[in-house]
Design a protein around this motif. Structure first.
Motif, PDB file in Angstrom:
ATOM      1  N   UNK A  25     -10.996  20.171   1.817  1.00 18.08           N
ATOM      2  CA  UNK A  25     -11.309  20.135   3.213  1.00 18.08           C
ATOM      3  C   UNK A  25     -11.652  18.830   3.566  1.00 18.08           C
ATOM      4  N   UNK A  26     -11.847  17.899   2.578  1.00 22.32           N
ATOM      5  CA  UNK A  26     -12.068  16.336   2.539  1.00 22.32           C
ATOM      6  C   UNK A  26     -10.864  15.868   3.355  1.00 22.32           C
ATOM      7  N   UNK A  29     -11.006  16.020   6.567  1.00 26.93           N
ATOM      8  CA  UNK A  29     -11.756  15.170   7.642  1.00 26.93           C
ATOM      9  C   UNK A  29     -11.193  13.836   7.943  1.00 26.93           C
ATOM     10  N   UNK A  30     -10.314  13.335   6.690  1.00 25.69           N
ATOM     11  CA  UNK A  30      -9.611  12.253   7.052  1.00 25.69           C
ATOM     12  C   UNK A  30      -8.374  12.376   8.068  1.00 25.69           C
ATOM     13  N   UNK A  33      -9.880  11.878  11.347  1.00 26.80           N
ATOM     14  CA  UNK A  33     -10.241  10.583  11.642  1.00 26.80           C
ATOM     15  C   UNK A  33      -9.059   9.770  12.311  1.00 26.80           C
ATOM     16  N   UNK A  35      -6.507   8.793  14.464  1.00 25.66           N
ATOM     17  CA  UNK A  35      -6.298   8.483  15.857  1.00 25.66           C
ATOM     18  C   UNK A  35      -5.442   7.382  16.392  1.00 25.66           C
ATOM     19  N   UNK A  37      -6.130   4.590  17.339  1.00 29.15           N
ATOM     20  CA  UNK A  37      -6.382   3.322  16.718  1.00 29.15           C
ATOM     21  C   UNK A  37      -6.057   3.144  15.574  1.00 29.15           C
ATOM     22  N   UNK A  38      -6.077   4.294  14.766  1.00 24.86           N
ATOM     23  CA  UNK A  38      -5.408   4.115  13.224  1.00 24.86           C
ATOM     24  C   UNK A  38      -4.367   5.335  13.062  1.00 24.86           C
ATOM     25  N   UNK A  41      -3.901   6.299   9.445  1.00 22.16           N
ATOM     26  CA  UNK A  41      -5.162   6.347   8.659  1.00 22.16           C
ATOM     27  C   UNK A  41      -5.197   6.880   7.162  1.00 22.16           C
ATOM     28  N   UNK A  44      -2.928   5.601   4.790  1.00 20.33           N
ATOM     29  CA  UNK A  44      -3.663   4.021   4.267  1.00 20.33           C
ATOM     30  C   UNK A  44      -4.608   4.484   3.544  1.00 20.33           C
ATOM     31  N   UNK A  45      -5.418   5.489   3.539  1.00 21.57           N
ATOM     32  CA  UNK A  45      -6.611   5.674   2.831  1.00 21.57           C
ATOM     33  C   UNK A  45      -5.953   6.439   1.220  1.00 21.57           C
ATOM     34  N   UNK A  87     -13.234  11.608  -2.354  1.00 17.45           N
ATOM     35  CA  UNK A  87     -13.069  11.245  -1.027  1.00 17.45           C
ATOM     36  C   UNK A  87     -11.776  11.414  -0.421  1.00 17.45           C
ATOM     37  N   UNK A  88     -10.686  11.520  -0.870  1.00 21.58           N
ATOM     38  CA  UNK A  88      -9.627  11.713  -0.291  1.00 21.58           C
ATOM     39  C   UNK A  88      -9.220  13.255  -0.406  1.00 21.58           C
TER      40      UNK A  88
END
Lengths: 146, 587
Positions: A25-26, A29-30, A33, A35, A37-38, A41, A44-45, A87-88
């Motif tokens: 699930x995490x 979440x990424x 995030x 959008x 603007x990123x 994202x 990159x993460x 976190x990823x």
């Protein structure tokens, strides 16, 4: 490939990553995030993770070969690595990390070494899958804009 | 960090700006770059203003530089340069900001640790954005609590208190205390209870320990004999209008710690001090001036037997001294007396911790102070804590060495502060340390120590003497406030105050004890002390890993911290504080 086909592929690949337990699930979440603007994202993460995890893996390896074994340090290093991989949303990697920590707490160095091999393998496998996924997504995106 | 106007405005009252929580200024600290990036993005998505840093030290510097620049801090527990809980304590003591801890570790013990250290929340990693959406509640809650306390105590109270203090013509400590307290009681018992709390928030007249004042103090101490120097008698001897027993008491505590430190570092610093001692007081700042002053005082009184001094120093330095075993040679002793021992410290780097730390601790600004600046600081800080100054001054001179020293100082200061802060916190709880008096003196001390860095005094090279001086004052108040508030908090049970509190109650380690004893000193360093506390208390694993020989900043820092921990313990025992147990001067 036409746009629809590409997008279908992306969707399929993405779904399988979750279904097969590579991601949890995490990761979603990424994705949430990401959008305008990123726009890249998630990629990159993931890139940041793999770049940084090389260092963490090295730390663990050093702790594994040093004698006498410092399980405290080993646990500490693995804790860092696990925090990062969680976190990823790297689910399989994370599970192996938990297993590793169990062996570590038990003072089982062989178990740790074995599990660590698993971790590295999962770590590498996930990397390939994600790279493939991102490439596909890029193509689909390009196809869309084309 | 830019100050969000909405947040700033919000602070003024308990009315939350319309756009709130948008614009909430968050400082996020995590050594994992991936997590940091994710958190930043999440927080930005929540419309917060985000500042990220990957090191606790950096975070503290940022916070110190801009005390009102952040509303809330989110920090990871495991960080390489500093334990997240230590950072938590520091922040609680110095800035009193709500702090949220994060960790992949969800074990009950760790979470409990967060609670006892004063974290207002604990997030398990991986953090979800939903968990971050509501962090603003901690900011609001804290502010509401603060205002409630403030209002309860009332500005009238404060005014009365201040009046009381100034009105007290009787300077005998007991009388002062009695009058002050009685008046307070008459006003409102409740308010009295909250005085401490308020005092920290309210502006109270702070005693600035000028060079002259400190000299008078030292002279009085020497005249009485360090063993017999109790605040009451010192106060009488000094006969300074407006000075209270509390002022003297806290200053005395600091002084003792200072002496201890000197004894501990004297070994190292001995070399340094010699080099640093400069004839002018103002120039090199604290080192030279203080030493000169103190030495004279000491010489004049000749009261302090080398042994006592050494003992005191050792005790005080406990932490830092661990390294250097005292007893110090005569030379050192002299240095010890002067608050400037920083010289000793300075050279050592480690030693510096005590002195240098104050500088750093205060502001957390590892600026390299020019010798002049240091001198300036020192000058003003002389009375306060030449100790710190010295360190800094030293750094300034060296240029190269400056940064190193500064850093060392910082780390030292930090370590010191940490230790001290714990001490101060403890006392406040137990005693009426909450009184502004303490904070004043403490602040002064702290400032001096920290080279004024901590409380709003920035060490920037650009600082002029004037600015330094003014900073001192400001810092003092800030420090006082800080120290005060931190202590108060403990009483008030504010969120962050838990930091101070746990330390006391925990009391299961010597560290705690030390914290109490260190009390006054802590406030002195305020910033530093605050930190000290955190380190102190939370980690029972205080190591007497006194300053390592190396001067690496990081090493120093950790060394300082460790020292403090280790050092503090011994000091505490000696002090055996419970409020102001100054009457029993451990020698």
């Amino acid at each position: 490939m036409d746009r629809r086909h590409l997008r279908q592929q992306v969707t399929y690949v993405r779904k399988s990553l979750f279904d097969q337990g590579y991601l949890d699930d995490q990761f979603m979440q990424l994705e949430d995030l990401q959008d305008d603007a990123n726009p890249n994202f998630v990629e990159e993460i993931v890139a940041s993770f793999y770049s940084d995890s090389a260092r963490l893996i090295q730390n663990i390896e050093q702790a594994l070969v040093s004698r006498p074994v410092d399980f405290g340090k080993l646990d500490d290093c693995m804790h860092q690595f696990k925090g990062s991989s969680s976190s990823i949303g790297a689910k399989k990697v994370n599970m192996e990390c938990s297993q590793f920590r169990e062996y570590c707490c038990a003072g089982n160095i062989e178990g740790c070494i074995r599990t660590f091999q698993q971790i590295k393998q999962e770590h590498a496998t996930l990397r390939k899958k994600l790279e493939n996924f991102f490439q596909l997504a890029r193509q689909a995106g390009q196809a869309e804009t084309a | 960090m830019s100050t969000a106007s909405s947040s700033a405005a919000w602070k003024a009252g308990d009315v939350v700006p319309d756009q709130f929580p948008a614009g909430l200024r968050v400082l996020v600290v995590d050594d994992d770059p991936t997590c940091l990036m994710i958190l930043e993005k999440m927080l930005r998505t929540c419309l917060y203003e985000v500042t990220k840093c990957n090191r606790a030290e950096t975070a503290l510097s940022l916070l110190r530089e801009n005390k009102n620049g952040y509303d809330i801090v989110i920090s990871d527990v495991h960080m390489p340069d500093m334990d997240g809980f230590k950072l938590l304590e520091h922040i609680g003591l110095e800035m009193d900001l709500p702090v949220i801890m994060m960790s992949a570790d969800d074990g009950k013990n760790v979470v409990m640790k967060g609670v006892t250290h004063g974290a207002c929340d604990y997030l398990i990693k991986p953090v979800r954005i939903e968990a971050l959406k509501n962090i603003w509640q901690h900011v609001v809650r804290k502010k509401k609590n603060e205002w409630k306390d403030f209002e309860q105590s009332g500005s009238v109270e404060e005014g009365d208190r201040q009046q009381k203090q100034s009105e007290d013509a009787d300077y005998s400590s007991s009388a002062n205390e009695g009058n002050w307290r009685n008046s307070k009681k008459r006003k409102d018992e409740e308010e009295e209870a909250e005085e401490r709390d308020d005092t920290s928030t309210l502006k109270k007249p702070r005693v600035v320990w000028s060079v002259e004042l400190h000299q008078q103090f030292v002279a009085a101490v020497n005249q009485l004999g360090i063993d017999k120097a109790v605040p009451k008698k010192i106060l009488e001897l000094m006969n300074v209008p407006g000075l209270t027993r509390e002022n003297v008491a806290s200053h005395l505590q600091k002084y003792r710690l200072y002496l201890r430190r000197l004894s501990g570092v004297s070994q190292h610093q001995n070399n340094l001090t010699n080099s640093f001692i400069s004839p002018q007081d103002a120039t090199y700042g604290p080192l030279s001036s203080l030493n000169g002053l103190d030495l004279q005082t000491l010489a004049a009184t000749g009261q302090l037997p080398a042994q006592s001094l050494a003992t005191l120093q050792a005790a005080g330095l406990g932490r830092s001294a661990v390294k250097s075993r005292m007893p110090m040679p005569i030379v050192d002793q002299r240095n010890l007396f002067s608050f400037e021992n920083p010289k000793l410290r300075f050279g050592e780097g480690q030693q510096q911790l005590s002195s240098s730390k104050p500088m750093n601790l205060l502001h957390g600004i590892p600026t390299t102070m020019e010798p002049k600046q240091l001198a300036n600081l020192h000058h003003s800080a002389q009375s306060l804590g030449s100790m710190n100054m010295q360190v800094n001054a030293h750094g300034g001179q060296g240029g190269q060495g400056d940064s190193l020293l500064m850093q060392m100082n910082q780390s030292q200061a930090r370590g010191q502060i940490l230790n001290e802060s714990t001490g101060s916190h403890v006392p406040t709880l137990t005693s009426s340390m909450g009184q502004p008096v303490l904070s004043n003196t403490v602040v002064g001390g702290v400032l001096a120590r920290n080279c004024l860095a901590e409380n709003g005094m920035t060490f920037n090279d650009s600082h002029q003497n004037n600015s330094l001086q003014s900073n001192l004052d400001v810092g003092t108040s800030v420090l006082s406030h800080q120290g005060f508030s931190s202590t108060q908090r403990t009483g008030q049970n504010r969120n962050i105050s838990a930091v101070g509190k746990p330390m006391f109650t925990a009391g299961d380690t010597t560290d705690h004890v030390n914290a109490q004893n260190v009390g006054p000193i802590n406030t002195f360093f305020t910033d530093n002390s605050v930190r000290v506390k955190s380190e102190f208390v939370p980690d029972a694993s205080c190591e007497t890993n006194l300053f390592p020989e190396q001067f690496g900043q990081e090493d120093l820092m950790s060394a300082l911290l460790k020292q403090q921990q280790g050092g503090v313990a011994p000091a505490e025992n000696e002090f055996d504080f419970d409020g102001y147990p100054l009457d029993n001067i451990p020698v």
